[in-house]
Design a protein around this motif. Structure first.
Motif, PDB file in Angstrom:
ATOM      1  N   MET A   1       0.836  -1.188   0.000  1.00  0.00           N
ATOM      2  CA  MET A   1       0.000   0.000   0.000  1.00  0.00           C
ATOM      3  C   MET A   1       0.873   1.240   0.000  1.00  0.00           C
ATOM      4  O   MET A   1       2.061   1.172   0.239  1.00  0.00           O
ATOM      5  N   SER A   2       0.264   2.403  -0.229  1.00  0.00           N
ATOM      6  CA  SER A   2       1.032   3.628  -0.347  1.00  0.00           C
ATOM      7  C   SER A   2       1.777   3.946   0.931  1.00  0.00           C
ATOM      8  O   SER A   2       1.271   3.796   2.023  1.00  0.00           O
ATOM      9  N   GLU A   3       3.031   4.408   0.792  1.00  0.00           N
ATOM     10  CA  GLU A   3       3.823   4.780   1.961  1.00  0.00           C
ATOM     11  C   GLU A   3       3.317   6.060   2.588  1.00  0.00           C
ATOM     12  O   GLU A   3       3.651   6.390   3.713  1.00  0.00           O
TER      13      GLU A   3
ATOM     14  N   VAL B   1     -11.713  -2.723  -1.220  1.00  0.00           N
ATOM     15  CA  VAL B   1     -10.262  -2.631  -1.030  1.00  0.00           C
ATOM     16  C   VAL B   1      -9.754  -3.920  -0.398  1.00  0.00           C
ATOM     17  O   VAL B   1      -9.975  -4.189   0.784  1.00  0.00           O
ATOM     18  N   ASP B   2      -9.061  -4.726  -1.216  1.00  0.00           N
ATOM     19  CA  ASP B   2      -8.488  -6.001  -0.784  1.00  0.00           C
ATOM     20  C   ASP B   2      -7.071  -5.743  -0.248  1.00  0.00           C
ATOM     21  O   ASP B   2      -6.620  -4.600  -0.152  1.00  0.00           O
ATOM     22  N   GLU B   3      -6.330  -6.819   0.027  1.00  0.00           N
ATOM     23  CA  GLU B   3      -4.986  -6.659   0.588  1.00  0.00           C
ATOM     24  C   GLU B   3      -4.049  -5.873  -0.328  1.00  0.00           C
ATOM     25  O   GLU B   3      -3.327  -4.997   0.124  1.00  0.00           O
ATOM     26  N   GLU B   4      -4.063  -6.184  -1.614  1.00  0.00           N
ATOM     27  CA  GLU B   4      -3.109  -5.587  -2.547  1.00  0.00           C
ATOM     28  C   GLU B   4      -3.766  -4.834  -3.695  1.00  0.00           C
ATOM     29  O   GLU B   4      -3.069  -4.346  -4.576  1.00  0.00           O
TER      30      GLU B   4
ATOM     31  N   ARG C   1      -3.641  -1.419  -4.920  1.00  0.00           N
ATOM     32  CA  ARG C   1      -4.080  -0.671  -3.741  1.00  0.00           C
ATOM     33  C   ARG C   1      -3.201   0.540  -3.478  1.00  0.00           C
ATOM     34  O   ARG C   1      -3.675   1.578  -2.993  1.00  0.00           O
ATOM     35  N   GLU C   2      -1.916   0.436  -3.809  1.00  0.00           N
ATOM     36  CA  GLU C   2      -0.979   1.509  -3.493  1.00  0.00           C
ATOM     37  C   GLU C   2      -1.294   2.806  -4.226  1.00  0.00           C
ATOM     38  O   GLU C   2      -0.834   3.875  -3.825  1.00  0.00           O
ATOM     39  N   ILE C   3      -2.095   2.770  -5.304  1.00  0.00           N
ATOM     40  CA  ILE C   3      -2.460   4.001  -6.009  1.00  0.00           C
ATOM     41  C   ILE C   3      -3.938   4.319  -5.857  1.00  0.00           C
ATOM     42  O   ILE C   3      -4.452   5.232  -6.508  1.00  0.00           O
TER      43      ILE C   3
ATOM     44  N   ARG D   1     -10.366  -6.755   9.093  1.00  0.00           N
ATOM     45  CA  ARG D   1     -11.092  -6.064   8.025  1.00  0.00           C
ATOM     46  C   ARG D   1     -11.134  -6.904   6.754  1.00  0.00           C
ATOM     47  O   ARG D   1     -12.185  -7.033   6.094  1.00  0.00           O
ATOM     48  N   ILE D   2      -9.998  -7.486   6.391  1.00  0.00           N
ATOM     49  CA  ILE D   2      -9.942  -8.344   5.204  1.00  0.00           C
ATOM     50  C   ILE D   2     -10.868  -9.552   5.371  1.00  0.00           C
ATOM     51  O   ILE D   2     -11.555  -9.975   4.427  1.00  0.00           O
TER      52      ILE D   2
END
Length: 604
Positions: A1-3, A55-58, A75-77, A16-17
């Motif tokens: 995910m995003s830093e 929103v899943d893990e990745e 997910r990171e973006i 949550r997942i």
């Protein structure tokens, strides 16, 4: 995910997942009900794109979509990853101006997102599953409160579809003008009950209060949290939460009408205020704390005796969000009593959030300039630039609150470039009038500004546009300005200093690392905070302390500015202690742009 997104505790994220997985929605086939609802939402809000995003893990995966070609993104973006962590309704008016998203591939490329607003979708047990979001490829102002509530209502409909509690004909009900009547899957009567409601049910309870007699009801909102860095991965066990909530209900006794979980670790009790001894109740709640074996759990809460000051439940929740994030975050245990002062602060925050975009467009933010004088000659050496904004009633908005809300709403860079433009223009005018000479104008900058990768390019562009010298500008920073990204902040400071900009260390003496700052930064001068200046001349210890600071700074090669000078005795003592420059109401209140010219030409 995003830093750039603060990570949830591992156990909370795993739970949550698990809640998301239990819905059975991930990678499921298209369903007419979801498709029809998201199409209706796009039309209802007049946007080219709308999504039901999980929103899943990745990754974020789209259960239904309009105007977007892909079915998932990393997910990171994902904007929605930020949304589920913020809670409620998360809005980005213009992604190109928000440092969190300006370089996002969904912004720089297809689908060219500019505006985003997402209402979080919650599971029955309070976990964020994803969002119902609306998007545009053009910037938009923040949503009005009524529009946000409509988006939240649509999100509640999605939640109802997920739970299988509603029929397809509830979607057609959105076409009616009275949208609220289309969602009556739960009929809540305010009865004395200790059953833990989910957020949707508690929303209905609060809504009923606002439609009847809000003055006769109060709410206690509280959050159970971890408060030490060592506990960052610690998830508060369900039994700990339940035990504390049970103790809270015992404290309220028969006056408790409903209790609900707003988020995983945030709860609220709705209670009747009739014959309530509010002072005693507040004292009892303060005395409640997790037992010794749960010492890592802290409680932050606010007791609100009456609701009539709140326009809606949305305003009520926003009040607590701002209260928690900006007043007491990091405190181990604090139960505060609601006050009109707090309420006014929060309403002002909401006003700023809702009207800031318009204020930028219409150039309603103005600047005044407070003179900084030579301690020996009293001649003007420069000015500190201060932002001013007045609300629709003509009342001034606290600049500190303005900056805080601007940063939280993603406007930090927009406010900074707006400030650069206004101050650089003033410098250009004085230069053209042959009044500038070697005088300087200082600009206060924040942690968000210093940790922005666009910082140096923004000041270069402003220099080029107004064709002024960097030596005419000074940036005032504090120790707190460096906390977000120390490495990037130091790099930006050094690169700006190489261009000719000077830096001042503001509020010197109020933080633990000021001496270290003097050694590690290219600082030109320091400003002694007014809390030290106010007692000078009356308190020998205060005078000795200031003399020590001045001596230390002179040894390090920095000049010293004494802030908050309001009396002649303060001026005399500071000058005797070899303070180089002085600033305060004793010399002048902040001046409008036209008054600056008059001050420099000695015209009345």
């Amino acid at each position: 995910m995003s830093e750039n997104v603060e990570k949830e505790p591992v156990a909370v994220e795993n739970a949550r997942i698990s809640a998301l997985t239990r819905t059975g929605l991930l990678d499921s086939a298209a369903e007419p009900a979801y498709d029809a609802l998201v199409e209706l939402v796009a039309g209802l809000f007049d946007v080219p794109m709308a999504l039901i995003s999980l929103v899943d893990e990745e990754r974020q995966w789209f259960k239904a979509k309009v105007g977007v070609g892909v079915t998932e993104t990393p997910r990171e973006i994902a904007f929605c990853d930020h949304a589920i962590r913020a809670g409620g309704v998360f809005t980005v008016p213009d992604a190109t101006l928000d440092p969190r998203f300006s370089n996002n591939p969904l912004v720089t490329g297809e689908p060219n997102i500019r505006f985003y607003s997402g209402a979080v979708l919650y599971s029955d047990d309070g976990f964020a599953l994803g969002t119902l979001c609306i998007l545009d490829d053009k910037p938009r102002p923040p949503l009005e409160e009524s529009t946000r509530e409509r988006l939240v209502l649509c999100a509640r409909l999605v939640e109802a579809l997920i739970r299988g509690r509603t029929k397809l004909d509830v979607i057609s009900g959105l076409l009616s003008q009275d949208i609220a009547k289309s969602y009556e899957t739960v009929n809540i009567t305010l009865t004395r009950s200790s059953r833990l409601m989910n957020r949707r049910e508690f929303d209905h309870a609060i809504k009923d209060v606002f439609s009847t007699d809000s003055a006769a009801h109060g709410v206690f909102i509280f959050r159970l949290d971890c408060h030490t860095l060592l506990d960052v991965g610690f998830a508060i066990p369900e039994q700990v939460q339940e035990r504390y909530v049970a103790n809270v209900l015992k404290t309220f006794g028969n006056s408790a009408l409903a209790v609900g979980r707003l988020e995983y670790n945030t709860f609220a009790v709705l209670y009747a205020t009739d014959n309530q001894a509010i002072g005693a109740l507040h004292y009892q709640l303060q005395a409640l704390s997790p037992s010794a074996d749960e010492r890592r759990c802290s409680v932050i809460g606010c007791l609100i005796p009456e609701l009539w000051d709140f326009r809606s439940r949305s305003t009520l929740y926003s009040f607590f969000t701002y209260y928690y994030r900006n007043r007491y975050r990091g405190t181990e245990h604090c139960i505060e009593m609601y006050s009109r002062e707090y309420h006014a602060d929060i309403l002002r925050c909401l006003y700023i959030r809702d009207h800031l975009e318009e204020a930028f467009r219409q150039r309603r933010l103005t600047f005044v300039y407070q003179p900084i004088v030579d301690a020996k000659t009293r001649s003007i050496l420069g000015f500190e630039s201060l932002v001013r904004w007045f609300d629709s009633r003509g009342e001034p908005i606290n600049p500190e609150i303005l900056v805080m809300v601007a940063e939280e709403a993603g406007y930090a860079r927009r406010l900074f470039t707006y400030c650069l433009d206004a101050v650089f223009e003033q410098v250009s005018i004085l230069r053209n009038e042959k009044l500038l000479g070697d005088k300087t104008f200082s600009i206060n900058i924040t942690a968000d500004n210093l940790s922005d990768t666009n910082f140096v390019s923004d000041i270069k562009n402003a220099l080029s546009h107004w064709n002024i010298s960097a030596h005419s500008i000074q940036f005032e920073i504090t120790e707190q300005s460096l906390v977000d990204d120390l490495e990037l902040s130091l790099s930006n400071i050094r690169e700006a200093a190489a261009l000719g900009f000077d830096f001042l260390l503001d509020d010197f003496g109020t933080g633990y690392s000021s001496l270290q700052m003097l050694r590690s930064l290219p600082i030109k001068g320091i400003k002694i905070d007014k809390v030290f200046v106010k007692d000078i001349g009356r308190d020998i210890q205060a005078s000795s302390f200031i003399q020590s600071m001045i001596t230390l700074c002179h040894i390090a090669g920095h000049y010293v500015v004494g802030e908050g000078v309001e009396t002649q005795s303060q001026e005399i003592v500071l000058a005797a202690l070899q303070c180089d420059r002085l600033q305060g109401y004793y010399y002048a209140r902040p001046l409008a742009a036209g008054d600056v010219i008059r001050a420099l030409t000695d015209k009345p």
